[in-house]
Design an enzyme around this catalytic site. Structure first.
Site, PDB file in Angstrom:
ATOM      1  CG  ASP A 160      -6.230   5.118   0.918  1.00  0.00           C
ATOM      2  OD1 ASP A 160      -6.667   5.905   0.069  1.00  0.00           O
ATOM      3  OD2 ASP A 160      -5.195   5.334   1.588  1.00  0.00           O
ATOM      4  CG  ASP A 172      -0.149   2.240   3.718  1.00  0.00           C
ATOM      5  OD1 ASP A 172       0.515   1.973   4.730  1.00  0.00           O
ATOM      6  OD2 ASP A 172       0.273   2.960   2.791  1.00  0.00           O
ATOM      7  CB  VAL A 203       6.241  11.158   5.804  1.00  0.00           C
ATOM      8  CG1 VAL A 203       5.197  12.058   6.466  1.00  0.00           C
ATOM      9  CG2 VAL A 203       7.527  11.160   6.608  1.00  0.00           C
ATOM     10  N   GLY A 204       3.296   9.398   5.438  1.00  0.00           N
ATOM     11  CA  GLY A 204       2.011   9.443   4.768  1.00  0.00           C
ATOM     12  C   GLY A 204       1.122  10.515   5.355  1.00  0.00           C
ATOM     13  CE  LYS A 205      -3.994  10.259   2.305  1.00  0.00           C
ATOM     14  NZ  LYS A 205      -5.244  10.064   1.529  1.00  0.00           N
ATOM     15  CD  GLU A 206      -5.580   9.626   8.218  1.00  0.00           C
ATOM     16  OE1 GLU A 206      -5.727   8.409   8.404  1.00  0.00           O
ATOM     17  OE2 GLU A 206      -6.537  10.406   8.053  1.00  0.00           O
ATOM     18  CG  PHE A 253       0.902   6.666  -4.149  1.00  0.00           C
ATOM     19  CD1 PHE A 253       2.124   7.202  -4.524  1.00  0.00           C
ATOM     20  CD2 PHE A 253      -0.239   7.122  -4.792  1.00  0.00           C
ATOM     21  CE1 PHE A 253       2.208   8.183  -5.500  1.00  0.00           C
ATOM     22  CE2 PHE A 253      -0.174   8.097  -5.775  1.00  0.00           C
ATOM     23  CZ  PHE A 253       1.055   8.623  -6.138  1.00  0.00           C
ATOM     24  CG  ASN A 254      -2.136   1.905  -0.969  1.00  0.00           C
ATOM     25  OD1 ASN A 254      -2.504   1.324  -1.987  1.00  0.00           O
ATOM     26  ND2 ASN A 254      -2.841   2.851  -0.378  1.00  0.00           N
TER      27      ASN A 254
END
Length: 286
Positions: free
Chosen positions: A223, A240, A101-104, A227-228
């Protein structure tokens, strides 16, 4: 709540008709008037109310009574339309568990011809006005629901993955797209922040090489962080990409520097690597 494969399977053809009508009519209405929806679906009043009741129980549709009785398609309903279309086209056979689950976005395991990943874009659910100001793909419409912003976000990422993968950049292989959902290859690895690398310099150099390839193809990640970036024991993967920009973007220098600075700071703090941001930028832009 996570998307339920069982709920999608149980949807009646009339419920799909309502979801499709709401999707089309929401390009014109913020809240689709009840009489307009009934005319579009060609359902009887009792049938439509029954089906809308079920859809609202499943959190796929919501209603309002001010200033008139109207309905909106919400993310779970939009996701259901996308997943159903991918199943119909043969891309998907089964939807698995939620794995990220990410921000978007939300990411699920799935089955097609093999194990896949399904990424569901959900842009602007909490901060749509900020998204509208900062994303170039948001058109200047007076009415642009976040559902369609999510679709545009998915298109942006699918375009990037297609070009980058063909150009030799280590990214997931894009398989199909429908609305706000992308099907892509499964990467059996972990995010960089979840591992301790035995050869951090090799991984760092591989990340920089991939960023340089992406830059030559016309893509800046925009970005980038630990994390990506993923590692699977053999290679690096950059994930991402919905926020990518071109090197010709007015803010490209600033955004590239931010990406590289994130990378350099992470490897410096965790592994003591001594590269500077300026040195890495020179490597990336050649």
């Amino acid at each position: 709540m996570p998307l339920s494969a069982d709920e999608i399977k149980e949807l009646h053809k009339y419920e799909y008709r309502i979801l499709n009508s709401l999707e089309w009519l929401m390009k014109k209405y913020l809240w689709v008037p009840e009489d307009v929806l009934r005319k579009s679906t060609k359902l009887s009043e009792s049938e439509m109310k029954y089906r809308l009741g079920r859809l609202m129980e499943m959190d796929m549709v919501k209603s309002s009574t001010k200033p008139y009785t109207g309905y909106q398609l919400v993310f779970k309903g939009y996701d259901a339309l996308a997943i159903s279309s991918l199943v119909t086209k043969g891309t998907l056979n089964a939807l698995g568990s939620l794995i990220g689950v990410g921000k978007e976005s939300e990411v699920y395991e799935a089955l097609g011809l093999g194990v896949l990943v399904i990424k569901i874009h959900r842009v602007g659910q909490r901060s749509f006005q900020s998204v509208r100001l900062n994303r170039s793909y948001i058109p200047e419409w007076k009415h642009f629901p976040w559902l369609f912003a999510s679709m545009e976000s998915a298109k942006m990422e699918f375009t990037a993955l297609s070009t980058l993968q063909k150009g030799g950049v280590s990214v997931p292989v894009p398989i199909a797209i429908n609305r706000n959902v992308i099907a892509m290859s499964f990467i059996p690895g972990l995010n960089l922040n979840q591992v301790t690398l035995e050869e951090p310099q090799e991984i760092f150099d591989e990340v920089v090489e991939n960023l340089a390839k992406a830059y030559r193809l016309g893509y800046i990640h925009s970005d980038l962080s630990e994390f990506n970036i993923m590692v699977d024991g053999e290679k690096v993967w950059l994930i991402d990409w919905p926020q990518w920009i071109e090197p010709s973007h007015p803010n490209a220098d600033t955004i590239l520097r931010r990406d590289i600075n994130n990378l350099v700071n992470y490897f410096s703090k965790k592994y003591g690597l001594a590269k500077t941001t300026d040195e890495v930028i020179n490597l990336v832009i050649g």
